[in-house]
Design an enzyme around this catalytic site. Structure first.
Site, PDB file in Angstrom:
ATOM      1  N   SER A 124      -2.752  -6.781 -18.480  1.00 32.61           N
ATOM      2  CA  SER A 124      -2.020  -6.852 -17.215  1.00 32.61           C
ATOM      3  C   SER A 124      -0.963  -7.947 -17.285  1.00 32.61           C
ATOM      4  O   SER A 124      -1.277  -9.124 -17.473  1.00 32.61           O
ATOM      5  CB  SER A 124      -2.987  -7.138 -16.059  1.00 32.61           C
ATOM      6  OG  SER A 124      -3.934  -6.100 -15.926  1.00 32.61           O
ATOM      7  N   ASP A 276     -12.376   5.653 -10.289  1.00 32.42           N
ATOM      8  CA  ASP A 276     -12.518   4.221 -10.063  1.00 32.42           C
ATOM      9  C   ASP A 276     -12.053   3.804  -8.674  1.00 32.42           C
ATOM     10  O   ASP A 276     -12.453   2.771  -8.164  1.00 32.42           O
ATOM     11  CB  ASP A 276     -11.729   3.441 -11.122  1.00 32.42           C
ATOM     12  CG  ASP A 276     -12.088   1.970 -11.138  1.00 32.42           C
ATOM     13  OD1 ASP A 276     -13.266   1.651 -10.886  1.00 32.42           O
ATOM     14  OD2 ASP A 276     -11.196   1.145 -11.392  1.00 32.42           O
ATOM     15  N   CYS A 347       5.307   9.855  -1.424  1.00 30.51           N
ATOM     16  CA  CYS A 347       6.005  11.140  -1.529  1.00 30.51           C
ATOM     17  C   CYS A 347       7.520  10.994  -1.556  1.00 30.51           C
ATOM     18  O   CYS A 347       8.199  11.555  -2.414  1.00 30.51           O
ATOM     19  CB  CYS A 347       5.576  12.053  -0.371  1.00 30.51           C
ATOM     20  SG  CYS A 347       6.412  13.655  -0.361  1.00 30.51           S
TER      21      CYS A 347
END
Length: 368
Positions: A124, A276, A347
């Site tokens: 990360s 997850d 979207c």
């Protein structure tokens, strides 16, 4: 039984960092924060989950060691995992191991071991220090950037290939060029961008979360830089997923798949979940200690969850880009996926991104 991967959480959501946007912390999922005993996978559970997985028929047995922070487990745990894989694998089996880490707790011994057994490592890293350190903090609220770079150096010195996992949050969404050039300058050739999208129960949006419009603009600007110079030099996971759809009509990512059936999550105690983002009692599928993966994947609960991906919003059904996004991840559909027909919060961004790039994507696809 179809192909599937395992996302294995040997320490559950326990972590040695306190990232401000971590959804585990928001759900009270860290035993350290809750002041409970650490959650650690036992050798018994490890042996059972690997033997059960190796008992299924897969082209590639893919295991992702995840968290929380999986490097909180000792080296002996990963040695045991490899030993179990060797013990239970059929002759000729292909096995893929990968690990996702924050890079804060990587010893030289662990790095050499991961390199020896060809683990792929995702670290990360949200960008340069002033961007990364905004939300990625230590348990004592200190910066983490320097330590992450040290972890990356240790991994590469051990022969481990390292990919950059970038969470796109309020801290970097308006700095796409800076983030991309930084990662490119540090030699990363494989990058994955992940949108930070969260909503509170009352519908409010946390200060670190991004909007759909911001996501779309970020991707457009990253694409422009990538298309200009790096199409065959740097692999950006999301762009590869679009090309896979155009070239082979194949989904390599969850968000643009037609079903939520690509992997199973195995918690530290053997509990199994379909995703997850949905590790919650309402979605528990069983426990590997007393059930097989075949039984779990054949269960009504799993089929219902998987098929929910195809319950698209009525607007999706008439959208020209449905073939590319398949309604997006259920987590991003309004009300945390409890209503699969909800429209993705991203979207508008997806539409803007595809509209701005589809012709160039098709140009690349035509040459593949």
């Amino acid at each position: 039984m179809g192909a599937f991967s395992l996302l294995i959480k040997p320490v559950s959501s326990d972590c040695n960092a306190r990232c401000r946007y971590c959804y585990y912390l928001k759900s009270g999922g860290n035993s350290v924060v809750e002041k409970q005993p650490p959650r650690r996978m036992t050798d018994e559970v490890l042996d059972r989950l690997i033997s059960a997985y190796m008992g299924t028929k897969q082209d590639i047995y893919s295991m992702v060691w995840h968290g929380g922070e999986p490097t909180l487990m000792p080296l002996s745990f990963f040695q045991k995992a490899i030993s179990c894989q060797k013990q239970y694998a059929r002759k000729g089996s292909r096995i893929s191991n990968s690990i996702q880490t924050n890079g804060l707790h990587v010893s030289e011994d662990l790095a050499r071991f991961l390199g020896k057994y060809r683990f792929l490592c995702g670290v990360s890293l949200d960008g340069p220090a002033r961007v990364h350190d905004l939300y990625r903090r230590t348990a004592s609220n200190g910066p983490t950037h320097r330590k992450v770079l040290e972890g990356i150096s240790t991994l590469t010195a051990g022969g481990v290939p390292v990919n950059a996992l970038v969470l796109v949050s309020r801290g970097n969404v308006h700095r796409p060029h800076e983030v991309y050039q930084y990662l490119k300058g540090r030699g990363f050739t494989h990058i994955q961008f992940i949108p930070c999208v969260e909503t509170a129960p009352d519908g409010s949006v946390p200060e670190y979360a991004i909007t759909g419009e911001e996501w779309g603009e970020f991707l457009i600007r990253i694409f422009n830089a990538w298309f200009a110079n790096d199409t065959f030099k740097i692999s950006i996971r999301l762009f590869e997923s679009v090309l896979a759809k155009l070239v082979r009509d194949t989904a390599i990512d969850c968000y643009n798949s037609s079903a939520c059936d690509r992997y199973l999550v195995v918690e530290y105690n053997g509990d199994v979940y379909p995703c997850d983002f949905f590790v919650h009692p309402d979605y528990k599928l069983g426990n590997i200690m007393d059930q097989s993966f075949a039984d779990i994947r054949d269960s009504a609960a799993y089929r219902q969850f998987s098929c929910g991906k195809k319950k698209w919003n009525h607007e999706c059904k008439r959208c020209e880009f449905l073939r590319l996004c398949r309604g997006d991840c259920r987590k991003f559909r309004r009300n945390w996926g409890k209503e699969p027909e909800g429209l993705s919060l991203l979207c508008t961004g997806w539409k803007n991104f595809f509209s701005a790039t589809i012709e160039r994507f098709e140009q690349i696809a035509a040459g593949l």
